[in-house]
Design a protein around this motif. Structure first.
Motif, PDB file in Angstrom:
ATOM      1  N   LEU A   1       1.859   7.573 134.420  1.00  0.00           N
ATOM      2  CA  LEU A   1       2.483   7.780 135.718  1.00  0.00           C
ATOM      3  C   LEU A   1       1.664   8.747 136.571  1.00  0.00           C
ATOM      4  O   LEU A   1       1.489   8.544 137.781  1.00  0.00           O
ATOM      5  CB  LEU A   1       3.906   8.316 135.536  1.00  0.00           C
ATOM      6  N   HIS A   2       1.137   9.784 135.936  1.00  0.00           N
ATOM      7  CA  HIS A   2       0.316  10.753 136.670  1.00  0.00           C
ATOM      8  C   HIS A   2      -0.983  10.116 137.142  1.00  0.00           C
ATOM      9  O   HIS A   2      -1.399  10.292 138.298  1.00  0.00           O
ATOM     10  CB  HIS A   2       0.037  11.975 135.784  1.00  0.00           C
ATOM     11  N   THR A   3      -1.630   9.364 136.276  1.00  0.00           N
ATOM     12  CA  THR A   3      -2.889   8.700 136.641  1.00  0.00           C
ATOM     13  C   THR A   3      -2.673   7.701 137.765  1.00  0.00           C
ATOM     14  O   THR A   3      -3.490   7.595 138.691  1.00  0.00           O
ATOM     15  CB  THR A   3      -3.483   7.982 135.408  1.00  0.00           C
ATOM     16  N   GLU A   4      -1.567   6.978 137.707  1.00  0.00           N
ATOM     17  CA  GLU A   4      -1.240   6.005 138.750  1.00  0.00           C
ATOM     18  C   GLU A   4      -1.047   6.703 140.101  1.00  0.00           C
ATOM     19  O   GLU A   4      -1.501   6.209 141.140  1.00  0.00           O
ATOM     20  CB  GLU A   4       0.036   5.261 138.343  1.00  0.00           C
ATOM     21  N   GLY A   5      -0.397   7.844 140.071  1.00  0.00           N
ATOM     22  CA  GLY A   5      -0.205   8.599 141.307  1.00  0.00           C
ATOM     23  C   GLY A   5      -1.502   9.151 141.864  1.00  0.00           C
ATOM     24  O   GLY A   5      -1.750   9.098 143.081  1.00  0.00           O
ATOM     25  N   GLN A   6      -2.342   9.683 141.000  1.00  0.00           N
ATOM     26  CA  GLN A   6      -3.648  10.201 141.441  1.00  0.00           C
ATOM     27  C   GLN A   6      -4.476   9.112 142.101  1.00  0.00           C
ATOM     28  O   GLN A   6      -5.141   9.348 143.121  1.00  0.00           O
ATOM     29  CB  GLN A   6      -4.406  10.778 140.250  1.00  0.00           C
ATOM     30  N   ALA A   7      -4.467   7.918 141.519  1.00  0.00           N
ATOM     31  CA  ALA A   7      -5.256   6.818 142.060  1.00  0.00           C
ATOM     32  C   ALA A   7      -4.748   6.384 143.430  1.00  0.00           C
ATOM     33  O   ALA A   7      -5.528   6.028 144.316  1.00  0.00           O
ATOM     34  CB  ALA A   7      -5.236   5.641 141.094  1.00  0.00           C
TER      35      ALA A   7
ATOM     36  N   ALA B   1       8.136   2.940 131.689  1.00  0.00           N
ATOM     37  CA  ALA B   1       7.078   1.953 131.897  1.00  0.00           C
ATOM     38  C   ALA B   1       7.335   1.098 133.128  1.00  0.00           C
ATOM     39  O   ALA B   1       6.399   0.519 133.692  1.00  0.00           O
ATOM     40  CB  ALA B   1       6.947   1.061 130.666  1.00  0.00           C
ATOM     41  N   ASP B   2       8.597   1.023 133.575  1.00  0.00           N
ATOM     42  CA  ASP B   2       8.934   0.196 134.732  1.00  0.00           C
ATOM     43  C   ASP B   2       8.979   0.993 136.036  1.00  0.00           C
ATOM     44  O   ASP B   2       9.226   0.414 137.102  1.00  0.00           O
ATOM     45  CB  ASP B   2      10.300  -0.474 134.515  1.00  0.00           C
ATOM     46  N   LEU B   3       8.783   2.301 135.958  1.00  0.00           N
ATOM     47  CA  LEU B   3       8.877   3.128 137.167  1.00  0.00           C
ATOM     48  C   LEU B   3       7.590   3.066 137.985  1.00  0.00           C
ATOM     49  O   LEU B   3       6.513   2.821 137.465  1.00  0.00           O
ATOM     50  CB  LEU B   3       9.181   4.577 136.788  1.00  0.00           C
ATOM     51  N   ARG B   4       7.732   3.318 139.281  1.00  0.00           N
ATOM     52  CA  ARG B   4       6.603   3.287 140.204  1.00  0.00           C
ATOM     53  C   ARG B   4       5.979   4.680 140.260  1.00  0.00           C
ATOM     54  O   ARG B   4       6.417   5.559 141.009  1.00  0.00           O
ATOM     55  CB  ARG B   4       7.067   2.828 141.580  1.00  0.00           C
ATOM     56  N   GLY B   5       4.948   4.874 139.448  1.00  0.00           N
ATOM     57  CA  GLY B   5       4.315   6.179 139.324  1.00  0.00           C
ATOM     58  C   GLY B   5       3.734   6.690 140.620  1.00  0.00           C
ATOM     59  O   GLY B   5       3.816   7.886 140.927  1.00  0.00           O
ATOM     60  N   SER B   6       3.137   5.813 141.418  1.00  0.00           N
ATOM     61  CA  SER B   6       2.492   6.263 142.649  1.00  0.00           C
ATOM     62  C   SER B   6       3.510   6.865 143.614  1.00  0.00           C
ATOM     63  O   SER B   6       3.245   7.908 144.240  1.00  0.00           O
ATOM     64  CB  SER B   6       1.767   5.093 143.322  1.00  0.00           C
ATOM     65  N   GLU B   7       4.681   6.262 143.715  1.00  0.00           N
ATOM     66  CA  GLU B   7       5.654   6.756 144.684  1.00  0.00           C
ATOM     67  C   GLU B   7       6.448   7.937 144.149  1.00  0.00           C
ATOM     68  O   GLU B   7       6.852   8.819 144.916  1.00  0.00           O
ATOM     69  CB  GLU B   7       6.536   5.597 145.138  1.00  0.00           C
TER      70      GLU B   7
ATOM     71  N   SER C   1      14.695   7.093 142.531  1.00  0.00           N
ATOM     72  CA  SER C   1      14.462   7.208 141.092  1.00  0.00           C
ATOM     73  C   SER C   1      13.239   6.431 140.619  1.00  0.00           C
ATOM     74  O   SER C   1      12.973   6.382 139.425  1.00  0.00           O
ATOM     75  CB  SER C   1      15.694   6.720 140.318  1.00  0.00           C
ATOM     76  N   GLY C   2      12.491   5.811 141.547  1.00  0.00           N
ATOM     77  CA  GLY C   2      11.274   5.114 141.152  1.00  0.00           C
ATOM     78  C   GLY C   2      11.487   3.740 140.565  1.00  0.00           C
ATOM     79  O   GLY C   2      10.537   3.123 140.072  1.00  0.00           O
ATOM     80  N   ARG C   3      12.711   3.219 140.616  1.00  0.00           N
ATOM     81  CA  ARG C   3      12.980   1.915 140.001  1.00  0.00           C
ATOM     82  C   ARG C   3      12.879   0.752 140.992  1.00  0.00           C
ATOM     83  O   ARG C   3      13.318  -0.348 140.710  1.00  0.00           O
ATOM     84  CB  ARG C   3      14.354   1.945 139.332  1.00  0.00           C
ATOM     85  N   GLY C   4      12.280   0.986 142.126  1.00  0.00           N
ATOM     86  CA  GLY C   4      12.040  -0.055 143.128  1.00  0.00           C
ATOM     87  C   GLY C   4      11.081   0.495 144.159  1.00  0.00           C
ATOM     88  O   GLY C   4      10.720   1.681 144.133  1.00  0.00           O
ATOM     89  N   ALA C   5      10.655  -0.346 145.078  1.00  0.00           N
ATOM     90  CA  ALA C   5       9.708   0.084 146.108  1.00  0.00           C
ATOM     91  C   ALA C   5      10.346   1.143 146.998  1.00  0.00           C
ATOM     92  O   ALA C   5      11.480   0.988 147.453  1.00  0.00           O
ATOM     93  CB  ALA C   5       9.274  -1.111 146.938  1.00  0.00           C
TER      94      ALA C   5
END
Length: 238
Positions: free
Chosen positions: A32-38, A69-75, A140-144
């Motif tokens: 999740l952290h790596t996804e956000g950094q990217a 695993a289903d959460l949107r790490g970037s947001e 909560s990161g469970r959708g856009a």
């Protein structure tokens, strides 16, 4: 300390019992952290900062490693930075997300002043603690995130429209009650010559409040939250 252990120590008790020594928890938190950094290289956020935010923000059912695993790490990364007051995150939300909120509200005939107020309210809603006891919950990161913001904005506009209709009805009932000869002189004045002045002064006073101050009043007087419940929402002592 590993990210998994940090997460376990700060997650809700109902969640942390199921997290002890889970083999993929640390890997999911790092992902999740790596996804956000990217996604947002202009935002500087440590893996520990994001982990603490997730542990305190997410509801118990979203803290299972499989659910992570289903959460949107970037947001979630963006909202964590916003919660920490980082200007880059604030700018991104205003530039990339709020214009769509404004468009969808304008399409429904919402006034500019109310749109601005709803947008301010959304910023507070983003970081509300996830608690089943609280009617309104944050992202909560469970959708856009963009879809969540639009949905919440439209729902809030509709609630305010209905609330306005209820308030008009209450004003009418209040006038009938205040005409009662047994009511106090103060009530008679508010119902009579001073009514318009009182309502104008009240509207002006509310308009002068910050969005956070209006939200506090809304939580207490409309949603009937206790001071402890409101403290939990903002993660501050009562």
């Amino acid at each position: 300390m590993t990210l998994a252990r940090l997460f376990q120590e700060h997650a809700a008790p109902a969640a942390s019992l199921a997290l002890v020594a889970h083999p993929i928890l640390d890997a999911e938190l790092r992902r999740l952290h790596t996804e956000g950094q990217a996604a947002w290289p202009q935002i500087e956020l440590t893996a520990e900062q994001l982990t603490l935010f997730l542990a305190r923000q997410l509801p118990p059912e979203a803290t299972e490693p499989e659910a992570l695993a289903d959460l949107r790490g970037s947001e979630l990364y963006l909202i964590c930075a916003f919660n920490l007051g980082q200007p880059a995150a604030q700018m991104i939300l205003q530039r990339d997300y709020m214009p769509a909120v404004r468009r969808v509200l304008m399409e429904r005939g919402i006034s500019e002043s109310l749109i601005a107020d709803i947008q301010q309210d959304l910023c507070g809603r983003l970081i509300e603690k996830q608690d089943p006891a609280i009617v309104r919950q944050g992202y909560s990161g469970r959708g856009a995130l963009a879809a969540w913001l639009r949905t919440v904005a439209v729902r809030e506009a509709e609630l305010r429209r209905k609330r306005g209709q209820r308030e008009l009805g209450l004003d009418f009932e209040a006038e009938s009650m205040l005409r009662d000869p047994h009511k106090s002189p103060e009530s008679a004045l508010v119902a009579g010559s001073l009514k318009q002045a009182f309502h104008a002064a009240f509207r002006e006073a509310v308009a002068a409040l910050s969005s956070r101050e209006r939200n506090l009043l809304r939580y207490h007087f409309l949603l009937r939250h206790s001071i402890d419940q409101i403290g939990d929402i903002y993660r501050v002592h009562r």
